[in-house]
Each structure stands twice: as C-alpha cells, then as structure tokens.
Design a protein around this motif. Structure first.
Motif, PDB file in Angstrom:
ATOM      1  N   LEU A  62      43.036  14.321  14.032  1.00  0.00           N
ATOM      2  CA  LEU A  62      43.903  13.310  14.632  1.00  0.00           C
ATOM      3  C   LEU A  62      43.396  11.895  14.360  1.00  0.00           C
ATOM      4  CD1 LEU A  62      44.635  15.004  18.094  1.00  0.00           C
ATOM      5  CD2 LEU A  62      46.135  14.896  16.093  1.00  0.00           C
ATOM      6  N   ALA A  63      42.070  11.752  14.200  1.00  0.00           N
ATOM      7  CA  ALA A  63      41.493  10.418  14.012  1.00  0.00           C
ATOM      8  C   ALA A  63      41.467   9.982  12.558  1.00  0.00           C
ATOM      9  CB  ALA A  63      40.068  10.388  14.575  1.00  0.00           C
ATOM     10  N   ALA A  64      41.669  10.896  11.615  1.00  0.00           N
ATOM     11  CA  ALA A  64      41.454  10.570  10.200  1.00  0.00           C
ATOM     12  C   ALA A  64      42.383   9.458   9.703  1.00  0.00           C
ATOM     13  CB  ALA A  64      41.619  11.828   9.351  1.00  0.00           C
TER      14      ALA A  64
ATOM     15  N   ALA B  79      34.904  11.859  12.366  1.00  0.00           N
ATOM     16  CA  ALA B  79      35.787  11.982  11.204  1.00  0.00           C
ATOM     17  C   ALA B  79      36.279  10.631  10.737  1.00  0.00           C
ATOM     18  CB  ALA B  79      36.972  12.890  11.538  1.00  0.00           C
ATOM     19  N   GLY B  80      36.285   9.652  11.643  1.00  0.00           N
ATOM     20  CA  GLY B  80      36.635   8.309  11.203  1.00  0.00           C
ATOM     21  C   GLY B  80      35.684   7.804  10.143  1.00  0.00           C
ATOM     22  N   SER B  81      34.417   8.194  10.247  1.00  0.00           N
ATOM     23  CA  SER B  81      33.448   7.828   9.221  1.00  0.00           C
ATOM     24  C   SER B  81      33.769   8.511   7.896  1.00  0.00           C
ATOM     25  CB  SER B  81      32.031   8.201   9.684  1.00  0.00           C
ATOM     26  OG  SER B  81      31.083   7.888   8.700  1.00  0.00           O
ATOM     27  N   LEU B  82      34.227   9.763   7.957  1.00  0.00           N
ATOM     28  CA  LEU B  82      34.578  10.472   6.724  1.00  0.00           C
ATOM     29  C   LEU B  82      35.769   9.812   6.038  1.00  0.00           C
ATOM     30  CD1 LEU B  82      34.275  14.192   7.889  1.00  0.00           C
ATOM     31  CD2 LEU B  82      32.479  12.573   7.257  1.00  0.00           C
ATOM     32  N   ALA B  83      36.824   9.493   6.824  1.00  0.00           N
ATOM     33  CA  ALA B  83      38.016   8.874   6.244  1.00  0.00           C
ATOM     34  C   ALA B  83      37.709   7.477   5.736  1.00  0.00           C
ATOM     35  CB  ALA B  83      39.129   8.834   7.293  1.00  0.00           C
ATOM     36  N   ALA B  84      36.949   6.705   6.530  1.00  0.00           N
ATOM     37  CA  ALA B  84      36.596   5.354   6.096  1.00  0.00           C
ATOM     38  C   ALA B  84      35.713   5.400   4.858  1.00  0.00           C
ATOM     39  CB  ALA B  84      35.892   4.618   7.232  1.00  0.00           C
ATOM     40  N   GLY B  85      34.786   6.363   4.809  1.00  0.00           N
ATOM     41  CA  GLY B  85      33.929   6.494   3.639  1.00  0.00           C
ATOM     42  C   GLY B  85      34.721   6.833   2.387  1.00  0.00           C
ATOM     43  N   LEU B  86      35.755   7.658   2.551  1.00  0.00           N
ATOM     44  CA  LEU B  86      36.599   7.995   1.414  1.00  0.00           C
ATOM     45  C   LEU B  86      37.292   6.745   0.866  1.00  0.00           C
ATOM     46  CD1 LEU B  86      37.938  10.184  -0.358  1.00  0.00           C
ATOM     47  CD2 LEU B  86      39.712  10.366   1.385  1.00  0.00           C
TER      48      LEU B  86
ATOM     49  N   GLY C  13      41.566  18.734   8.699  1.00  0.00           N
ATOM     50  CA  GLY C  13      40.958  18.853  10.020  1.00  0.00           C
ATOM     51  C   GLY C  13      41.796  19.679  10.976  1.00  0.00           C
ATOM     52  N   LEU C  14      43.109  19.489  10.934  1.00  0.00           N
ATOM     53  CA  LEU C  14      43.987  20.266  11.824  1.00  0.00           C
ATOM     54  C   LEU C  14      43.985  21.742  11.437  1.00  0.00           C
ATOM     55  CD1 LEU C  14      46.997  17.782  12.137  1.00  0.00           C
ATOM     56  CD2 LEU C  14      45.153  18.192  13.771  1.00  0.00           C
ATOM     57  N   PHE C  15      43.959  22.028  10.139  1.00  0.00           N
ATOM     58  CA  PHE C  15      43.894  23.425   9.700  1.00  0.00           C
ATOM     59  C   PHE C  15      42.563  24.054  10.104  1.00  0.00           C
ATOM     60  CE2 PHE C  15      43.145  26.594   6.202  1.00  0.00           C
ATOM     61  CZ  PHE C  15      44.111  27.499   6.609  1.00  0.00           C
ATOM     62  N   ALA C  16      41.467  23.289   9.975  1.00  0.00           N
ATOM     63  CA  ALA C  16      40.154  23.792  10.388  1.00  0.00           C
ATOM     64  C   ALA C  16      40.115  24.065  11.881  1.00  0.00           C
ATOM     65  CB  ALA C  16      39.065  22.784  10.012  1.00  0.00           C
ATOM     66  N   ALA C  17      40.827  23.251  12.676  1.00  0.00           N
ATOM     67  CA  ALA C  17      40.858  23.466  14.121  1.00  0.00           C
ATOM     68  C   ALA C  17      41.621  24.736  14.489  1.00  0.00           C
ATOM     69  CB  ALA C  17      41.491  22.264  14.812  1.00  0.00           C
ATOM     70  N   LEU C  18      42.584  25.111  13.656  1.00  0.00           N
ATOM     71  CA  LEU C  18      43.373  26.320  13.932  1.00  0.00           C
ATOM     72  C   LEU C  18      42.586  27.596  13.634  1.00  0.00           C
ATOM     73  CD1 LEU C  18      46.196  27.682  14.466  1.00  0.00           C
ATOM     74  CD2 LEU C  18      46.646  27.383  12.026  1.00  0.00           C
ATOM     75  N   LEU C  19      41.710  27.547  12.640  1.00  0.00           N
ATOM     76  CA  LEU C  19      41.083  28.769  12.139  1.00  0.00           C
ATOM     77  C   LEU C  19      40.165  29.479  13.135  1.00  0.00           C
ATOM     78  CD1 LEU C  19      40.387  27.815   8.430  1.00  0.00           C
ATOM     79  CD2 LEU C  19      42.144  29.326   9.337  1.00  0.00           C
ATOM     80  N   PRO C  20      39.312  28.780  13.919  1.00  0.00           N
ATOM     81  CA  PRO C  20      38.475  29.532  14.866  1.00  0.00           C
ATOM     82  C   PRO C  20      39.264  30.408  15.825  1.00  0.00           C
ATOM     83  CG  PRO C  20      37.637  27.310  14.647  1.00  0.00           C
ATOM     84  CD  PRO C  20      38.932  27.347  13.905  1.00  0.00           C
ATOM     85  N   MET C  21      40.431  29.937  16.261  1.00  0.00           N
ATOM     86  CA  MET C  21      41.260  30.758  17.141  1.00  0.00           C
ATOM     87  C   MET C  21      41.828  31.959  16.390  1.00  0.00           C
ATOM     88  SD  MET C  21      40.725  29.147  19.842  1.00  0.00           S
ATOM     89  CE  MET C  21      41.725  30.190  20.889  1.00  0.00           C
ATOM     90  N   MET C  22      42.131  31.774  15.104  1.00  0.00           N
ATOM     91  CA  MET C  22      42.611  32.897  14.306  1.00  0.00           C
ATOM     92  C   MET C  22      41.505  33.938  14.111  1.00  0.00           C
ATOM     93  SD  MET C  22      45.798  32.398  13.651  1.00  0.00           S
ATOM     94  CE  MET C  22      45.859  31.755  15.332  1.00  0.00           C
ATOM     95  N   PHE C  23      40.269  33.464  13.956  1.00  0.00           N
ATOM     96  CA  PHE C  23      39.156  34.393  13.818  1.00  0.00           C
ATOM     97  C   PHE C  23      38.955  35.196  15.103  1.00  0.00           C
ATOM     98  CE2 PHE C  23      37.157  31.118  10.730  1.00  0.00           C
ATOM     99  CZ  PHE C  23      38.023  31.540   9.736  1.00  0.00           C
ATOM    100  N   VAL C  24      39.082  34.525  16.250  1.00  0.00           N
ATOM    101  CA  VAL C  24      38.955  35.230  17.527  1.00  0.00           C
ATOM    102  C   VAL C  24      40.101  36.202  17.715  1.00  0.00           C
ATOM    103  CG1 VAL C  24      39.005  34.910  20.033  1.00  0.00           C
ATOM    104  CG2 VAL C  24      37.595  33.443  18.629  1.00  0.00           C
ATOM    105  N   LEU C  25      41.289  35.827  17.255  1.00  0.00           N
ATOM    106  CA  LEU C  25      42.430  36.732  17.338  1.00  0.00           C
ATOM    107  C   LEU C  25      42.130  38.039  16.631  1.00  0.00           C
ATOM    108  CD1 LEU C  25      45.479  37.204  17.987  1.00  0.00           C
ATOM    109  CD2 LEU C  25      45.996  36.197  15.764  1.00  0.00           C
ATOM    110  N   GLY C  26      41.475  37.937  15.468  1.00  0.00           N
ATOM    111  CA  GLY C  26      41.114  39.159  14.755  1.00  0.00           C
ATOM    112  C   GLY C  26      40.062  39.961  15.484  1.00  0.00           C
ATOM    113  N   ASN C  27      39.067  39.258  16.046  1.00  0.00           N
ATOM    114  CA  ASN C  27      37.980  39.958  16.723  1.00  0.00           C
ATOM    115  C   ASN C  27      38.423  40.616  18.016  1.00  0.00           C
ATOM    116  OD1 ASN C  27      36.319  39.115  14.698  1.00  0.00           O
ATOM    117  ND2 ASN C  27      35.120  37.702  15.926  1.00  0.00           N
ATOM    118  N   GLU C  28      39.081  39.844  18.871  1.00  0.00           N
ATOM    119  CA  GLU C  28      39.337  40.285  20.245  1.00  0.00           C
ATOM    120  C   GLU C  28      40.628  41.076  20.385  1.00  0.00           C
ATOM    121  OE1 GLU C  28      37.103  39.766  22.830  1.00  0.00           O
ATOM    122  OE2 GLU C  28      35.868  39.198  21.113  1.00  0.00           O
ATOM    123  N   TRP C  29      41.679  40.655  19.703  1.00  0.00           N
ATOM    124  CA  TRP C  29      42.988  41.267  19.934  1.00  0.00           C
ATOM    125  C   TRP C  29      43.334  42.317  18.884  1.00  0.00           C
ATOM    126  CZ3 TRP C  29      45.219  35.719  20.818  1.00  0.00           C
ATOM    127  CH2 TRP C  29      44.751  35.264  22.045  1.00  0.00           C
TER     128      TRP C  29
END
Length: 437
Positions: A70-72, A122-129, A380-396
């Motif tokens: 969101l900050a990028a 992440a603002g540092s990453l975007a600004a650095g780019l 960044g938004l896609f990376a934020a989604l993935l941990p929940m997808m990994f837990v979905l595979g593990n737990e559910w």
C-alpha cells in the motif's frame, strides 16, 4: 574553466553520484528486507512462546507485505517530488522505533503493530528504485537495477545471524542489533549521496483558453492512469517479486516442519533459495542490457513452473494390485532434492525480476513512479496474500505442499495474461546506444 573542463567535471560528478547510489541503495534494500524477514525466523520461536496458531503466524508474516504494498506507490510519488535520497533516509529512520518495539513486545497485537510499521520500509524500496533509475547510466540500467534488487539477499543475513543472536543473547536482542546498520546506512546516504537533478517542465497553461484547459485536464487525468501494457508487465513482475518474498518468509518454518529440522538448520537450508535469487537478479539485469528479453519470460516461466510442479507433490504411498501381488510405491522428496529445486527456481525468479524491471525501465523509464511503483505495489499485495494461502493448504486442505500448488496456478494465470500482450510477439528492440559510446 573551459566548456570542455566543465563537461568533464559534470561527468565525473554524475559518475560519482551513480556509484554512490549503486553501492548504498542495495544496502538499504537489504536491511529493509532483513527487517521484514525477522518474523520468518523469530516468529517460529514466538509462536511457541506465546502459543498463537498458524493463522496468526501467517498474518504476522503478511502484515509487513500488505503495508509495504500500500505504501509503495505513494512513496514512489513522494520520491519524485522531494528526492529519492530523502525518502529512503526517512523510511530507514521510520522503521527504527518499530524494530526497538519488537524487543519489548509482550502480546501478539504488539508484534502485529510492529510488523505494520516495518512494512513502511517499502517506501525505501520504492524510493530507491526511482533513485537508481534516475541516476544510473542508461546503457547499464539493467545491471544497476539488478544490483539494487539483489538487496533481497538481506534475507540471508536474517537466516544466518538471527538464530545465533537469539541463542546467545535471547530473541529480544536480535531486533536491537538491526538498529545499528540501519542507522549507519541512513547516515551514509545523508553524507555521501545526492539527489538527482529534477527536470523542469514548462506548462504554459496561461496561454490556453477554457476549452483547451478543460481538454488538457481530462488528458492529464488519463495520463495518470498506467496504460494496459504497464499493468501487464507489472502483474507479471508481481508474481516473481511476491512469490520470492513470500517464500523467503515461509521457507524456514516449512523446512523445520516438513523435515523435522532445528530452526537454525532450517534457516540455513533456506539460503538455497534466497542466494541464487539475488545472484539471478544481477544476471537478469546484466543480460537485459544486451537485448530485449521478452522471449526470456517464457523460458523463465517454464523453468519455474516445472520446479513448482515437482515441489507441489506431497509425500504419498501408492499400492498397485499386480499380477503377482501388490506393489507399493512410495514417494518422499529428499531434503537435498528439495534444496536443489529451490536453488533452480530462485535463480530463475531472480533472472525474471532483473530482466522485467530492466524492460519496464526501457519502455517506461520516463515515468518509473507509475511503472516501477505499480510493480512493487502489486508484488507486495500478492506477497501479503500468499501466507494465508499457505495456511489454507496446511490447516484446511491438510496438504503442506498446497502453497506450491497455488503458486503454480498463479503463474499459469500470469502466462495467460502474457499471451494477450501484443508486445510479447514484437521484434526484439535493443536499448538505444549511450551518447558518446
């Protein structure tokens, strides 16, 4: 001083500026990324101490990525307005109180708040780019951007150092020790780096009549929206960036659980993914300086897809009723084989990130805020989604390798989007020769 002498002095100043940026910006990137991956190792210990579940652990990993995504774009726009150096220094200083706060956090919500603050890095990453793209020589833009993106090797610092620090001094000391290098790099940027000269745009609005001014306003709004080609490239880049970040966060815990490894050993095995990824980003940018690597996307995607297909297979036993009796087949991915696939996939993802960012700079370098900033935001938004997808595979679903299955499906979608890109079938276009070369 003659005009020739003035020109030589200006060239030396430009080369000095570019050299400082190329050296210091990846260090800032590495420290921000190392701060993000604190919870990849520390969170496993905290999960045991504070007794929170898999979903809470996944949310702890995802929150910095969500805030960062969101900050990028806003931070990239701010870097264009006030200078990339200032924004990078501000973001590095901004994460310091949150690093300090981790050491004194006592509840899950305290850690969640600290992770939210770390995401602002992440603002540092975007600004650095934006900073690197504005100062690097155009003929070496891919190499410079690849070196900058190789700051993801900062995850290796966390993998290697944090278990040792935690074992020797206790986990609260680990985030405190990150403060010194962060403050040191911020100081070096302040002392040695300079902001890129800003271009002056002449906009004679006073000469326009009302109709022309209204039409110009509509066109200005349309220009602010990235074109469809930028969205396609940014979406494709977001897969490599987001998947790499999420896997860098997830792999230590996955290896510890899947192969019953101590946390320290699991973190070291995870280096098999992050180290080739950082090297691959440099190689991808260097290669992209020499030709248009649109076709490379297919080869990189095919390599990653094969690796994800093999990594998706869970341990299984199959019994076949043969003519002379039952035949039992068993499959279990050995640790060495798993690490080898991770290394190949990390290298391919790095090449993909390096070449795609160079392609974005080559095609849309006049507005890296929209092109590069959008790519980092979607990643960044896609990376934020993935941990929940990994837990979905593990737990559910109950299959630990389901996370790799989800990445396989996401890559297939990205390749379908790439099929609709008319530029993917365009003839290769080499970068324009540098002036004076």
């Amino acid at each position: 001083m003659t005009s020739v002498g003035k020109g030589a002095t200006a060239d030396l100043q430009g080369d000095y500026r570019a050299l400082v940026v190329v050296l210091l910006s990846p260090l800032a990137f590495a420290l921000v990324f190392a701060s993000w991956t604190i919870f990849a190792v520390l969170g496993i210990e905290l999960k045991r101490l504070l007794h929170f579940g898999e979903v809470q652990f996944a949310l702890l990993l995802a929150v910095p990525m969500l805030t960062g995504g969101l900050a990028a774009l806003p931070m990239a726009a701010l870097a264009r307005r006030v200078g990339g150096r200032r924004v990078m220094i501000g973001c590095l200083l901004l994460i310091c109180p949150f690093l300090w706060g981790i050491a004194y956090s006592q509840s899950y919500w305290n850690f969640l708040l600290a992770g939210t603050g770390l995401g602002l890095g992440a603002g540092s990453l975007a600004a650095g780019l934006i900073y690197v793209a504005s100062l690097c020589p155009r003929r070496h833009a891919g190499l410079a951007l690849g070196l900058y993106g190789a700051g993801m090797l900062g995850a290796g610092l966390t993998y290697f150092m944090l278990p040792l620090i935690s074992q020797a001094y206790g986990w609260p000391m680990a985030p405190k020790l990150y403060l010194l290098p962060v403050l040191l790099v911020a100081l070096l940027l302040w002392v040695f780096a300079e902001d890129a000269p800003r271009a002056v745009r002449l906009a004679p609005q006073d000469e326009l009549d009302e109709d022309e001014a209204a039409e110009g306003a509509v066109r200005a709004v349309a220009r602010r929206l990235p074109p469809a080609a930028v969205w396609r490239l940014a979406l494709y880049y977001s897969f490599f960036f987001g998947a790499f970040v999420a896997l860098a966060l997830w792999l230590p815990g996955y290896l510890a659980a899947q192969y019953q490894l101590p946390l320290k050993v699991a973190a070291l095995w995870a280096l098999a993914f992050t180290l080739p990824g950082g090297i691959g980003q440099i190689v991808g940018g260097w290669l992209a300086d020499r030709r248009d690597f649109r076709d490379l996307r297919w080869w990189v995607s095919a390599c990653v897809m094969v690796c994800l297909f093999l990594l998706s297979y869970p341990d299984f036993t199959m019994q076949i009723h043969g003519v002379h009796g039952d035949i039992a087949l068993r499959f279990s991915m050995p640790l060495v084989g798993f690490a080898l696939l991770l290394a190949i996939m990390g290298l391919a993802m790095g090449i993909g990130k390096g070449s795609l960012m160079c392609l974005l700079h080559r095609e849309y370098g006049d507005d890296m805020v929209r092109s590069g900033g959008l790519a980092l935001a979607l990643g960044g938004l896609f990376a934020a989604l993935l941990p929940m997808m990994f837990v979905l595979g593990n737990e559910w679903i109950g299959v630990r390798t389901a996370g790799f299955m989800f990445l396989y499906a996401a890559l297939a979608v990205c390749m379908l989007v790439m099929l609709w890109d008319p530029g993917s079938h365009a003839p290769a276009r080499l970068p324009p020769p540098a002036r004076g070369s």
